[in-house]
Design an enzyme around this catalytic site. Structure first.
Site, mmCIF file in Angstrom:
data_model
loop_
_atom_site.group_PDB
_atom_site.id
_atom_site.type_symbol
_atom_site.label_atom_id
_atom_site.label_comp_id
_atom_site.label_asym_id
_atom_site.label_seq_id
_atom_site.Cartn_x
_atom_site.Cartn_y
_atom_site.Cartn_z
ATOM 1 N N THR A 211 0.966 -1.327 0.049
ATOM 2 C CA THR A 211 0.049 -0.225 0.017
ATOM 3 C C THR A 211 0.911 1.391 0.133
ATOM 4 O O THR A 211 2.190 1.122 -0.347
ATOM 5 C CB THR A 211 -1.056 -0.173 1.161
ATOM 6 O OG1 THR A 211 -1.966 1.298 0.932
ATOM 7 C CG2 THR A 211 -0.317 0.020 2.286
ATOM 8 N N ASN A 212 0.486 2.455 0.477
ATOM 9 C CA ASN A 212 1.138 3.622 0.220
ATOM 10 C C ASN A 212 0.754 4.532 1.615
ATOM 11 O O ASN A 212 -0.155 4.295 2.243
ATOM 12 C CB ASN A 212 1.019 4.512 -1.049
ATOM 13 C CG ASN A 212 -0.479 4.458 -1.189
ATOM 14 O OD1 ASN A 212 -1.110 5.321 -0.528
ATOM 15 N ND2 ASN A 212 -1.163 3.909 -2.238
ATOM 16 N N ARG A 213 1.379 5.546 1.774
ATOM 17 C CA ARG A 213 1.097 6.443 2.613
ATOM 18 C C ARG A 213 -0.073 7.412 2.623
ATOM 19 O O ARG A 213 -0.388 8.224 3.540
ATOM 20 C CB ARG A 213 2.469 7.535 2.765
ATOM 21 C CG ARG A 213 3.547 6.649 3.158
ATOM 22 C CD ARG A 213 4.698 7.697 3.352
ATOM 23 N NE ARG A 213 6.184 7.120 3.642
ATOM 24 C CZ ARG A 213 6.503 6.616 4.752
ATOM 25 N NH1 ARG A 213 5.959 6.824 5.789
ATOM 26 N NH2 ARG A 213 7.799 6.128 4.541
ATOM 27 N N SER A 214 -1.014 7.134 1.925
ATOM 28 C CA SER A 214 -2.259 7.998 1.706
ATOM 29 C C SER A 214 -3.064 7.865 2.917
ATOM 30 O O SER A 214 -3.256 6.805 3.264
ATOM 31 C CB SER A 214 -2.936 7.587 0.375
ATOM 32 O OG SER A 214 -4.036 8.390 0.503
#
Ligand code: C5P
Length: 416
Positions: A211-214
């Site tokens: 996933t990512n940091r959003s």
């Protein structure tokens, strides 16, 4: 556009339930949001909380007696009813609902409600069996049919010690509905807006994912702002730690492909698509069905094959205004401009996620807005809600320009 509560006259009607103490918190939140709050209490409500308590918070005279010759009700008759932008009744007892449904006008609150043309939002609170009683439900149905909005009570422990559905709804749900009602005449009224938010999750195996940091904060702020401006909003959201705004249709998704399907469905017939989600560009080619075990020495390493995900913004087509985001860490303007053209966007929101007070997880953002015609507007660091409203200002101008045909005015002409 600011908070629809700002500078609006709101009547807060309080009836005699133990949940009346929670109305004090509601009054405080309304005042903090900039509303001018006139509290009208039933006699029974004054048994639970004193008028002075509300008056200390609202700094305005509290009305609790229809026959008080000094009160505004007597001086200006039903001045409050006429001046109110909206009336919030919280808590509403079964007794009050019955009297409202039958048009009683025996006290200051009922008189105000009967004499107003302002929208009414009702948050009931009572014993579970009283709420479930067919008589109460009949009154609720009647009031709903007259256009009044309900924020239904929640399940939980009640003052009696029993549990059931009867607790006053969460204050944010109540205020969310009130904002939605006040925003009905806003500049996005009658428009369908689809917003995506959060970082998509691509499974590696049943317990691990990419996933990512959003954080989802930007997309949620846009969904909320669009709701407050009268839009019918669908929020397609990857998992986040945020509570979705009340009054918004929520489509929860996890992977990019699930988001693709949900956005495609929601965007059909929509007026605006705003892709604020951070979509994984790649997914794992073959996610393992069982948890991947450590093999041999850790030094052996593990290779995971990735394949590209669909570009949702590029692939979902239709006659809607298309807004994309570009999170960049270098060459912001050049990369963003190229993205706008490649994805055929009407508006691109470029943010340098490497800057302080900007980007992932932060409550503020610093963005540059790029228009299709080469317009550039650089905004200062602002709360995400203010950025959301700035984006929607441009969207409204683009929609208006479309209405005027090809010769529509440009939304902005600022240059760096
Ligand atoms: O190309 P890049 O990922 O930087 O583009 C960002 C914009 O495109 C965002 O609006 C994002 O939501 C959208 N996007 C998408 N599908 C992808 C990747 C990005 O819709 N697979």
């Amino acid at each position: 556009m600011a908070d629809p509560l700002r500078d609006r006259f709101v009547v807060l009607g309080v009836s005699g339930s133990i949940a009346a103490y929670k109305a004090v918190d509601l009054a405080s939140r309304l005042v903090k949001a900039g509303a001018r709050v006139d509290v009208v209490m039933t006699k029974a409500a004054t048994q639970f909380v004193t008028p002075l308590c509300f008056q200390s918070i609202t700094h305005r005279r509290v009305v609790d007696d229809l026959w008080d010759r000094n009160s505004e009700m007597a001086v200006e008759h039903v001045g409050l009813a006429k001046r109110a932008a909206a009336i919030l009744v919280a808590p509403a007892t079964a007794d009050l609902l019955a009297k409202m449904a039958l048009g009683f006008a025996e006290d200051a609150l009922l008189t105000t409600l009967l004499d107003t043309r302002a929208p009414v939002v009702i948050a009931p609170a009572m014993e579970g069996d009283m709420w479930a009683n067919p008589l109460t439900q009949e009154h609720v149905a009647k009031l709903r049919s007259l256009g009044m909005a309900f924020v239904e009570p929640e399940e939980g422990r009640l003052a009696s010690g029993l549990s059931g559905r009867g607790r006053l709804a969460d204050p944010e749900a109540i205020l969310g509905t009130l904002r939605q009602v006040l925003g009905r005449g806003g500049d996005l009224a009658g428009r369908r807006v689809v917003v995506s938010a959060g970082g998509t999750q691509e499974p590696i195996d049943p317990v691990r994912l990419i996933t990512n940091r959003s954080s989802g904060k930007m997309g949620y702020a846009i969904a909320e702002a669009a709701r407050d401006r009268g839009a019918e909003v669908t929020l397609v959201t990857a998992p986040t730690a945020l509570a979705p705004p009340h009054g918004v249709a929520v489509a929860p998704v996890d992977t990019a492909r699930a988001m693709h399907r949900a956005v495609e469905g929601a965007a059909r017939g929509a007026d605006v698509l705003i892709m604020a989600a951070a979509v994984s560009d790649y997914r794992v080619a073959n996610p393992a069905e069982q948890k991947i075990k450590k093999r041999g020495e850790a030094a052996d390493g593990l290779t995971i094959e990735l394949v590209p995900n669909p570009d949702i913004l590029q692939e979902v087509t239709g006659d809607f205004v298309r807004v994309g985001f570009a999170a960049e860490t270098e060459d912001l303007l050049a990369n963003a401009g190229a993205k706008l053209r490649k994805k055929g966007l009407d508006l691109l929101v470029a943010n340098d996620v490497s800057g302080a007070g900007s980007g992932f997880g932060s409550d503020t953002n610093r963005v540059i807005l790029l228009g299709r015609g080469g317009e550039i507007e650089e905004l200062p660091i602002l709360p995400k809600r203010a950025v959301a409203d700035a984006i929607l200002d441009r969207v409204v101008a683009i929609l208006a320009g479309r209405g005027r045909g090809a010769g529509g005015r440009r939304w902005v002409e600022t240059h760096r």
